[in-house]
Structures are given as C-alpha cells and as structure tokens.
Design a protein around this motif. Sequence first.
Motif, PDB file in Angstrom:
ATOM      1  N   GLN A 123       0.862  -1.180   0.000  1.00  0.00           N
ATOM      2  CA  GLN A 123       0.000   0.000   0.000  1.00  0.00           C
ATOM      3  C   GLN A 123       0.894   1.224   0.000  1.00  0.00           C
ATOM      4  OE1 GLN A 123      -3.645   0.198   2.452  1.00  0.00           O
ATOM      5  NE2 GLN A 123      -2.823   2.081   3.304  1.00  0.00           N
ATOM      6  N   VAL A 161      -2.110  -0.627  -4.887  1.00  0.00           N
ATOM      7  CA  VAL A 161      -3.009  -0.080  -3.880  1.00  0.00           C
ATOM      8  C   VAL A 161      -2.485   1.297  -3.472  1.00  0.00           C
ATOM      9  CG1 VAL A 161      -4.109  -0.447  -1.645  1.00  0.00           C
ATOM     10  CG2 VAL A 161      -3.463  -2.412  -3.058  1.00  0.00           C
ATOM     11  N   ASN A 163      -3.097   4.856  -1.324  1.00  0.00           N
ATOM     12  CA  ASN A 163      -3.799   5.437  -0.195  1.00  0.00           C
ATOM     13  C   ASN A 163      -3.534   6.933  -0.175  1.00  0.00           C
ATOM     14  OD1 ASN A 163      -3.211   6.517   2.801  1.00  0.00           O
ATOM     15  ND2 ASN A 163      -4.974   5.155   2.847  1.00  0.00           N
TER      16      ASN A 163
END
Length: 393
Positions: A123, A161, A163
């Motif tokens: 992430q 991913v 964020n």
Amino acid sequence: MNAAESTSGAASPPGPPLWLLAELTYRCPLHCVFCYNPVNFAQTGAQAELSTDEWLRVLREARAAGSVQCGFSGGEPMLRDDLEVLVAEAHRLGFYTNLLTSGVGLTESRAAALKEAGLAHIQLSFQDSTKELNDFLSNTKTFELKRRTAHLIKANGWPMVLNCVVHRLNIDYIEQIIELAVELGAEYLELANSQYYSWAELNRDGLLPSREQLERAERVTNAWRDKLGDKLRIFFVVPDYYETRPKKCMNGWGNIFLTVTPDGTALPCHTAKMLKNIEFPNVRSMSVPDIWYASPAFNHFRGDAWMKEPCRTCPEKEKDLGGCRCQALMLTGDAANADPVCDKSPFHDRVLAAVAYAQVPDSERTVVKPLVFRDPKNSERLAPAGSSPILRK
C-alpha cells in the motif's frame, strides 16, 4: 471463569488476533500533519526497537495464536534493514503479508528482494495528486519518488493499492487524485478521510473539511465509481465527526486487531498508547497468546461491564461496542465515556462545535492556528493552516 469474564463481564473468550500490525519503527523521512504515530513518539520510542530475533519470535507466536494477516508499517518500515528477513519469515509461516510505505527506500534491488521473500501486497501513500501539495503536506520532496515507486510496484506484479489521506486541504481535488490513481494503474484507491488522533488531532482546525466539501467529494467519487466500474475499486471513508453513531473501532477492543509498536508494546489499536491509565503489556516480557487472552489491558474494554450510560442500556451497543476509547478520552477526558461522535452521548456537543467551526471559510477565521508538522525533534516547523491550496498550479 476466563480472563475476559473476570475483568469485563464478557460472555465468552475472544477469538484469535487475526490481524497483526507490526510497527517496525517510528523513524520516518516524512513529516505529515495527519500522522497517526504518537505525538510524543520521540520520547516513547526512546527505548530500543525490537531486534530482528525479537520480531521473528513475535511473528511465530502471533501465527501460532491464530493471526493470518500481517501488515508491516511504521513510521517508514523500509528504514529497517531486516525487513526482507521479517517478510520472508511471515510468508513461511503462512501470513498474508502487506507493506504500508511512503515509497521512500523501495529501490529496484529491495523490491526484488521483497518479491523473493514472498511479500503479497504493498500500500503506497500519496498526500495529493500534485508535487506542490504532496510535498507541502509531508514537508518533503517525495512526489516524483512516489510516482517511480508506483511504477516499480506494477513492474513487480504486486496489486497496485494507493492510499491518500483526505482532509480540508486536499479534498477539493478528489477528482485529480482519482485521475492519478488511474494514470498509475492502481487497482485499489483508499480515500481515507483523516480521523482526528495524534498529529491530526493537533491540526484538526486546519484539516476538518466542511460539510459542503465532504458532500461534493462523495458525489465526485461516486461518479468515478460509475465511470470506472471494476477497473478501480475506490474506498471512501467518511470522518467520524460527520456521523451520528460511532464506528465499531477496530471491530471492537481486542476482538481482531493486535498492534506491536517499535519498542514491543502491544496495543488493541494503533493509537491506544494515549490511554495512560492502562498499563499495556510488552512482548519482551509476555507472550503474544498471554497478552491477547490474559492481560488486564486487552480485557479492559472487552464485553460491556465497563460501559457507562447511555451505552450500558443502549439497544445499539452491540453494533458499535461503545465506539472509540481514544476518541472518548481526547474529547471528554475519560476513555470509558460514550464516544462523543454518538448523538446520544452527553458530550456530543463537542463534536458539533468542531463541525460548526469547519463550516467557517478559511478567509473568515479570525484566529488561524499553524499546522504542526510531525517532527521527532519537536522543532518549530510550522505553516499557516489553509495556506496550501495556493500552491496548486
């Protein structure tokens, strides 16, 4: 009678600690204004970080206790030279492994080593979609590095991913953030509105968005969901302050989630160190199973015997388990009080006051608090709140 019953009236012992968060270090090259590490991390982290062997033991004990997912975070976990060793052992033990990183330190050689070690998931955090605001909010020059890291993640076949913590200073640019995620080939995008703990709590006046900003961001996000379909899964997390019922924090105190901090302190959530009236156990002196099942700290807020009114007799208490203990402490001074996010809480007016202030335009605020950047030396690294939008080109 089991340990949970003896301290909290829990009807049955807890299940296993399914999710292990290994906070390997509080060291970090970024200085984000919303960082969830403790505000006094320079003091709390004064003790030596766990050694490689100590972390290996934690991984083995947690896996034996039933943990199935392991996240490696910090600070910046790439600053640990033994990260690959820890990932390899977690993979060998059968964990699903996840690395939460700013991207700093993820070189081609380390990416290859982590791939070889069996890392399943990365992430990557961005602070915004532009170099100007991304670098302002982290007080670093890392935007271009993050872009290169994103391409490196894709090249190694990891799920992409992204964020981005969302707040007053970047929420008006949700569309550009989504466009960046599409450009980089992300499969997942987490737009996590800042929750107001630690450094974000210090900066709440400058970070809490207005209701108009929030509603617009949700409309834009939903439009992009319709447009992209399964190409990009977008998660949008609303800030607690705009709810009338609290979330079941970490799925409940000591229910699923176990954090181990750099010095070995075990916590039921990553911000629980602020609860000074609870003595949290340490993996250096107590095994993971004993911490999870038998320690007074982890049993402290299990069940409902600890609850005060209105939680104790509330018909909805099983839905939220009283909400967040840290939020209750910060806003009321007592962790056992009802989470003030709940409109049944006698302290809900404190949340309403914060929300009311968030509706005041920056240009009309008579007192402008400076943003406090995360700084291990607690130096005066400040900037005027609300100034960053002018940096966007």
